[in-house]
Design an enzyme around this catalytic site. Structure first.
Site, PDB file in Angstrom:
ATOM      1  N   TYR A 136       0.656  -1.249  -0.012  1.00 50.75           N
ATOM      2  CA  TYR A 136      -0.055   0.081  -0.028  1.00 50.75           C
ATOM      3  C   TYR A 136       0.844   1.297   0.005  1.00 50.75           C
ATOM      4  O   TYR A 136       1.688   1.480   0.896  1.00 50.75           O
ATOM      5  CB  TYR A 136      -1.100  -0.041   1.328  1.00 50.75           C
ATOM      6  CG  TYR A 136      -1.466   1.299   1.473  1.00 50.75           C
ATOM      7  CD1 TYR A 136      -2.460   1.813   0.762  1.00 50.75           C
ATOM      8  CD2 TYR A 136      -1.506   1.800   2.821  1.00 50.75           C
ATOM      9  CE1 TYR A 136      -3.153   3.126   0.682  1.00 50.75           C
ATOM     10  CE2 TYR A 136      -2.257   2.919   3.081  1.00 50.75           C
ATOM     11  CZ  TYR A 136      -2.968   3.733   2.197  1.00 50.75           C
ATOM     12  OH  TYR A 136      -3.812   4.788   2.469  1.00 50.75           O
ATOM     13  N   ASP A 156      -1.152  -5.854   9.387  1.00 50.94           N
ATOM     14  CA  ASP A 156      -2.298  -4.992   9.094  1.00 50.94           C
ATOM     15  C   ASP A 156      -3.355  -5.960   8.441  1.00 50.94           C
ATOM     16  O   ASP A 156      -3.174  -6.742   7.206  1.00 50.94           O
ATOM     17  CB  ASP A 156      -1.762  -4.204   7.817  1.00 50.94           C
ATOM     18  CG  ASP A 156      -3.055  -3.314   7.300  1.00 50.94           C
ATOM     19  OD1 ASP A 156      -4.055  -3.708   7.348  1.00 50.94           O
ATOM     20  OD2 ASP A 156      -2.642  -2.082   7.068  1.00 50.94           O
ATOM     21  N   LYS A 198     -12.666  -0.656   6.125  1.00 51.69           N
ATOM     22  CA  LYS A 198     -12.819  -1.502   4.733  1.00 51.69           C
ATOM     23  C   LYS A 198     -13.908  -2.754   5.122  1.00 51.69           C
ATOM     24  O   LYS A 198     -14.727  -2.672   4.122  1.00 51.69           O
ATOM     25  CB  LYS A 198     -11.491  -2.260   4.651  1.00 51.69           C
ATOM     26  CG  LYS A 198     -10.484  -1.431   4.512  1.00 51.69           C
ATOM     27  CD  LYS A 198     -10.332  -0.174   3.569  1.00 51.69           C
ATOM     28  CE  LYS A 198      -9.295   0.619   3.347  1.00 51.69           C
ATOM     29  NZ  LYS A 198      -9.875   1.999   2.503  1.00 51.69           N
ATOM     30  N   ILE A 255      -6.850  -5.236   8.271  1.00 51.38           N
ATOM     31  CA  ILE A 255      -7.772  -4.392   7.948  1.00 51.38           C
ATOM     32  C   ILE A 255      -9.185  -4.668   6.836  1.00 51.38           C
ATOM     33  O   ILE A 255     -10.155  -4.276   6.936  1.00 51.38           O
ATOM     34  CB  ILE A 255      -7.538  -2.826   7.464  1.00 51.38           C
ATOM     35  CG1 ILE A 255      -6.925  -2.626   6.202  1.00 51.38           C
ATOM     36  CG2 ILE A 255      -6.607  -2.278   8.538  1.00 51.38           C
ATOM     37  CD1 ILE A 255      -6.592  -1.173   5.803  1.00 51.38           C
TER      38      ILE A 255
END
Length: 483
Positions: free
Chosen positions: A153, A238, A277, A240
């Site tokens: 990302y 991460d 998300k 998410i």
């Protein structure tokens, strides 16, 4: 009298005048192109369609229905106004107890109830952006580094490095094995950092992956735990996109792995989560740091003072996520709708010979357009991207902005629009790909694209394409990814 650049550099800090935010990258340039000419079905049908924003808008009907049926969840309604004063004056940076309990419950459900979470280890922050920066501040000093498998990302460069001074060191991953991270690649990146006198403090992974939409298997996760234990560095996961996985293989949280009978120093493991998300609430700025390290929990909780979630939001979220029937229905419906949207989009691309990496999670696909490049370089990728932005009128994100080592890959988001807009976007991509093929083939691929590229097809011809019997076979890896 206006300020010159030189004046600003003298009057302001290096952080204020620097480019640490990364807003000049192609990833954010695409957003600017959209903002200057946004698509609207009636007011601006020839505008740019936003496919660079990973938002989940497929289940807002369920959210709106719940809000209408539960007016007491908001302190700004007649039914909830009696709670207004207590919520408005609450300042404890631990957060509302009912909020932490509800988030812990939701995190478990989003992971298939395979693991439970302790509400007392939940530290809130202003979105995942704030959570990542918070964990970087807790674990590393300026100049230290985190290893990060590529592609990753683009916002990580800003989130973990801009204000903390932390470096991100890429870990090489290749399309030949679907960009899977390997122990050999981790060792190579770690050893290079050692030779460069860079202190590696941790490994950062995204699972499910942004931008790939893939999940890490159990064997890989165990290998990552073994690696960080051996090196005595932290593992930041991460997660998410945990509840966006819509088909097999299922998502496996790092929380599940460390519950197994394996050697693991839990003090080295930390999870970043948010509701941006999985629930589609990026505007609520609900970010979470969940650490198994008591010192990190204590430090992060103090740092959270700089980015707390408003108590009004906490109150609403606590009420919504405490409704187990609603949560179960939402997670199931979200997965069902994401699967349908993913299938429609990837099958539409496959009909014109455009493939995507096999994936089963996230709000996007990793689209392979390397065959459309004039040459296999990142310069050619950027030229193609400019054409897609300014002529095809789609904001997709080039792989180079995700530090992808191979040109020609693009992240395309598909869950941030309604069905009609998605069909228009799909038609634009298909038309462009087919016209490009027609332009290149007679010239034996000596030209990249026609300068007078037109984005309109004769309706009869497009109908023929849409009705083509040349669908993907059941043996196609794209079809297998959707089952």
């Amino acid at each position: 009298m206006g300020f010159t650049v030189s004046n600003q550099q003298q009057l302001l800090s290096k952080m204020a005048t620097g480019n640490g935010h990364g807003e000049n990258s192609p990833y954010f340039d695409g957003w600017k192109a959209y903002d200057s000419n946004p698509f609207h079905p009636t007011k601006n049908p020839n505008g740019v369609i936003q496919m660079g924003l990973a938002e989940n808008e497929l289940c807002f009907d369920l959210i709106e229905e719940w809000v209408l049926n539960n007016p007491e969840a908001s302190i700004c309604t007649v039914a909830g106004v009696n709670e207004f004063k207590d919520i408005a004056i609450f300042q404890d940076y631990h957060g509302l107890p009912e909020f932490r309990n509800a988030v812990a419950n939701f995190m478990g459900k989003a992971r298939g109830n395979q693991v439970t979470f302790d509400p007392d280890r939940i530290v809130m922050s202003g979105g995942a952006t704030g959570a990542h920066e918070m964990i970087a501040f807790c674990l590393a000093d300026p100049g230290d580094a985190f290893l990060v498998p590529v592609p990753y990302y683009p916002g990580f460069d800003r989130d973990l490095g801009w204000r903390t001074g932390v470096q991100l060191i890429p870990v090489a991953c290749e399309s030949s094995n679907s960009f899977k991270v390997t122990r050999a690649a981790l060792e190579a990146a770690y050893e290079k950092a050692q030779k460069d006198n860079i202190r590696v403090k941790g490994l950062l992974i995204t699972n499910p992956s942004n931008p790939l939409g893939t999940v890490l298997d159990r064997e890989t996760l165990r290998s990552l735990v073994a690696f960080i234990n051996e090196k005595k560095i932290h593992l930041v996961c991460d997660e998410i996109y945990a509840a966006t996985v819509f088909s097999q293989p299922s998502f496996i949280s790092i929380a599940e792995i460390i519950e197994e009978d394996i050697e693991c120093d839990r003090n080295l493991v930390h999870i970043v989560y948010s509701l941006s998300k999985d629930m589609g609430f990026p505007g609520f700025r609900v970010g979470i740091v969940y650490s198994y390290n008591d010192a990190v929990v204590n430090c992060a909780r103090k740092m959270s003072s700089f980015g707390l979630v408003s108590t009004q939001t906490q109150h609403l979220i606590a009420s919504m996520l405490s409704d187990n029937d609603f949560v179960d229905r939402f997670i199931a419906q979200s997965a069902k709708r994401l699967k349908a949207r993913h299938m429609r989009f990837t099958m539409g691309l496959a009909q014109v010979g455009t493939s995507c990496l096999k994936s089963n999670g996230g709000l996007f696909v990793w689209m392979d357009l390397h065959k459309l490049l004039k040459e296999q370089t990142f310069e050619a990728e950027m030229a193609l991207w400019h054409t897609i932005i300014h002529e095809v009128k789609l904001n997709v994100s080039p792989g180079s902005s995700f530090h992808c080592p191979e040109p020609g890959w693009f992240r395309v988001c598909f869950a941030n629009m309604d069905d009609k807009t998605m069909e228009i976007a799909l038609t634009r991509i298909r038309t462009f790909v087919l016209q490009d093929k027609e332009a290149v083939a007679p010239r034996k691929k000596n030209r990249f694209w026609q300068s007078n590229l037109r984005l309109s097809f004769q309706s009869r011809r497009m109908d023929d394409i849409m009705m083509s019997p040349c669908m993907m076979s059941p043996q196609s890896p794209l079809v297998r990814a959707m089952t």
